[in-house]
Design an enzyme around this catalytic site. Sequence first.
Site, PDB file in Angstrom:
ATOM      1  N   ARG A  87       0.845  -1.197   0.000  1.00  0.00           N
ATOM      2  CA  ARG A  87       0.000   0.000   0.000  1.00  0.00           C
ATOM      3  C   ARG A  87       0.881   1.247   0.000  1.00  0.00           C
ATOM      4  O   ARG A  87       1.723   1.409   0.875  1.00  0.00           O
ATOM      5  CB  ARG A  87      -0.891  -0.023   1.242  1.00  0.00           C
ATOM      6  CG  ARG A  87      -1.996   0.989   1.285  1.00  0.00           C
ATOM      7  CD  ARG A  87      -2.953   0.619   2.429  1.00  0.00           C
ATOM      8  NE  ARG A  87      -3.927   1.661   2.670  1.00  0.00           N
ATOM      9  CZ  ARG A  87      -4.185   2.201   3.862  1.00  0.00           C
ATOM     10  NH1 ARG A  87      -3.520   1.794   4.928  1.00  0.00           N
ATOM     11  NH2 ARG A  87      -5.095   3.131   4.001  1.00  0.00           N
ATOM     12  N   PHE A  92       1.339  10.660   2.325  1.00  0.00           N
ATOM     13  CA  PHE A  92       0.812  10.033   3.539  1.00  0.00           C
ATOM     14  C   PHE A  92       1.803   8.988   4.055  1.00  0.00           C
ATOM     15  O   PHE A  92       2.529   9.238   5.013  1.00  0.00           O
ATOM     16  CB  PHE A  92      -0.564   9.429   3.260  1.00  0.00           C
ATOM     17  CG  PHE A  92      -1.217   8.757   4.441  1.00  0.00           C
ATOM     18  CD1 PHE A  92      -0.798   8.980   5.755  1.00  0.00           C
ATOM     19  CD2 PHE A  92      -2.284   7.897   4.242  1.00  0.00           C
ATOM     20  CE1 PHE A  92      -1.413   8.353   6.835  1.00  0.00           C
ATOM     21  CE2 PHE A  92      -2.911   7.260   5.309  1.00  0.00           C
ATOM     22  CZ  PHE A  92      -2.471   7.483   6.604  1.00  0.00           C
ATOM     23  N   GLN A  95       3.161   1.367   3.214  1.00  0.00           N
ATOM     24  CA  GLN A  95       2.848   0.320   4.195  1.00  0.00           C
ATOM     25  C   GLN A  95       3.310  -1.035   3.675  1.00  0.00           C
ATOM     26  O   GLN A  95       3.115  -1.373   2.511  1.00  0.00           O
ATOM     27  CB  GLN A  95       1.345   0.291   4.469  1.00  0.00           C
ATOM     28  CG  GLN A  95       0.942  -0.746   5.527  1.00  0.00           C
ATOM     29  CD  GLN A  95      -0.535  -0.667   5.870  1.00  0.00           C
ATOM     30  OE1 GLN A  95      -1.177   0.360   5.673  1.00  0.00           O
ATOM     31  NE2 GLN A  95      -1.081  -1.741   6.401  1.00  0.00           N
ATOM     32  N   ASN A 134      -2.296  -1.315  12.299  1.00  0.00           N
ATOM     33  CA  ASN A 134      -3.137  -2.152  13.147  1.00  0.00           C
ATOM     34  C   ASN A 134      -4.571  -2.172  12.623  1.00  0.00           C
ATOM     35  O   ASN A 134      -4.895  -1.487  11.647  1.00  0.00           O
ATOM     36  CB  ASN A 134      -3.078  -1.687  14.608  1.00  0.00           C
ATOM     37  CG  ASN A 134      -3.602  -0.275  14.802  1.00  0.00           C
ATOM     38  OD1 ASN A 134      -4.588   0.132  14.186  1.00  0.00           O
ATOM     39  ND2 ASN A 134      -2.946   0.499  15.672  1.00  0.00           N
ATOM     40  N   PHE A 145       4.168   0.960   8.810  1.00  0.00           N
ATOM     41  CA  PHE A 145       4.204   1.970   7.749  1.00  0.00           C
ATOM     42  C   PHE A 145       5.268   3.002   8.064  1.00  0.00           C
ATOM     43  O   PHE A 145       5.695   3.157   9.215  1.00  0.00           O
ATOM     44  CB  PHE A 145       2.828   2.626   7.532  1.00  0.00           C
ATOM     45  CG  PHE A 145       2.264   3.358   8.723  1.00  0.00           C
ATOM     46  CD1 PHE A 145       2.469   4.719   8.897  1.00  0.00           C
ATOM     47  CD2 PHE A 145       1.497   2.682   9.667  1.00  0.00           C
ATOM     48  CE1 PHE A 145       1.930   5.396   9.985  1.00  0.00           C
ATOM     49  CE2 PHE A 145       0.947   3.349  10.754  1.00  0.00           C
ATOM     50  CZ  PHE A 145       1.166   4.702  10.913  1.00  0.00           C
ATOM     51  N   LEU A 154      -2.891  10.343  13.570  1.00  0.00           N
ATOM     52  CA  LEU A 154      -2.639   8.950  13.959  1.00  0.00           C
ATOM     53  C   LEU A 154      -2.071   8.840  15.372  1.00  0.00           C
ATOM     54  O   LEU A 154      -1.972   7.734  15.916  1.00  0.00           O
ATOM     55  CB  LEU A 154      -1.661   8.298  12.975  1.00  0.00           C
ATOM     56  CG  LEU A 154      -2.120   8.258  11.514  1.00  0.00           C
ATOM     57  CD1 LEU A 154      -1.040   7.639  10.643  1.00  0.00           C
ATOM     58  CD2 LEU A 154      -3.427   7.495  11.373  1.00  0.00           C
ATOM     59  N   HIS A 158      -1.674   4.685  16.730  1.00  0.00           N
ATOM     60  CA  HIS A 158      -0.640   3.792  16.196  1.00  0.00           C
ATOM     61  C   HIS A 158       0.657   4.019  16.967  1.00  0.00           C
ATOM     62  O   HIS A 158       1.008   5.162  17.269  1.00  0.00           O
ATOM     63  CB  HIS A 158      -0.407   4.065  14.706  1.00  0.00           C
ATOM     64  CG  HIS A 158      -1.588   3.714  13.850  1.00  0.00           C
ATOM     65  ND1 HIS A 158      -1.715   2.520  13.200  1.00  0.00           N
ATOM     66  CD2 HIS A 158      -2.710   4.425  13.559  1.00  0.00           C
ATOM     67  CE1 HIS A 158      -2.856   2.497  12.530  1.00  0.00           C
ATOM     68  NE2 HIS A 158      -3.484   3.642  12.737  1.00  0.00           N
TER      69      HIS A 158
END
Length: 200
Positions: A87, A92, A95, A134, A145, A154, A158
């Site tokens: 991903r 951003f 991942q 997660n 990531f 986040l 995370h």
Amino acid sequence: RRNTMADQLPTHGPDPAVMQAIERGNAVVFFDLVLGEGKDSAELGRVKLELFVKDCPKTCENFRQLCTGEFLQNSQPTGYKNCTFHRVMKDFMIQGGDFLNHDGTGKISIYGPSFKDENFTHHHDQPGILSMANSGPNSNGCQFFITTAKTDWLDGKHVVFGKVLDSPSMLTVRKCEAVPVSGNTNRPRIPIRIAECGEL
């Protein structure tokens, strides 16, 4: 002459950035990344990651062992080698870490199927932050990531447990970020693969 990953390594003595991280009581691991498969693959470069061992020892040990192959399943080294980044979202994060299913659905850790959030001491306050992916509170496994921007929404959700060590490493992350992706899955059209990984 074609540049190789060996050209990025220091020609003499230990890497000062690695030594400074170790002096801080932290560990440093690396990914050697390639784009594509087989003979058509191209080297993207090396990403060195400083793990915040003193602040997040449990999370860091999970990640470290998955980098070194110390974690064994059926007597076989298990972890990130040959795993892909499934991903990629520009501005951003990138991942990866799902070496089970290669699509974001796999979860395992050195402690069992998953483990609890260790703490939220560090924040997603800049590009190059290493954080656990997660599926809700206390559901950490093998996926992670690396941020490519400040992602402060986040924080508290995370676990941040490391960061990209140096600017050449961040350049390699930016190369990954620029790979074209497919529609709403954000899956790279050309696979980004961890060809080699370990601890420095």
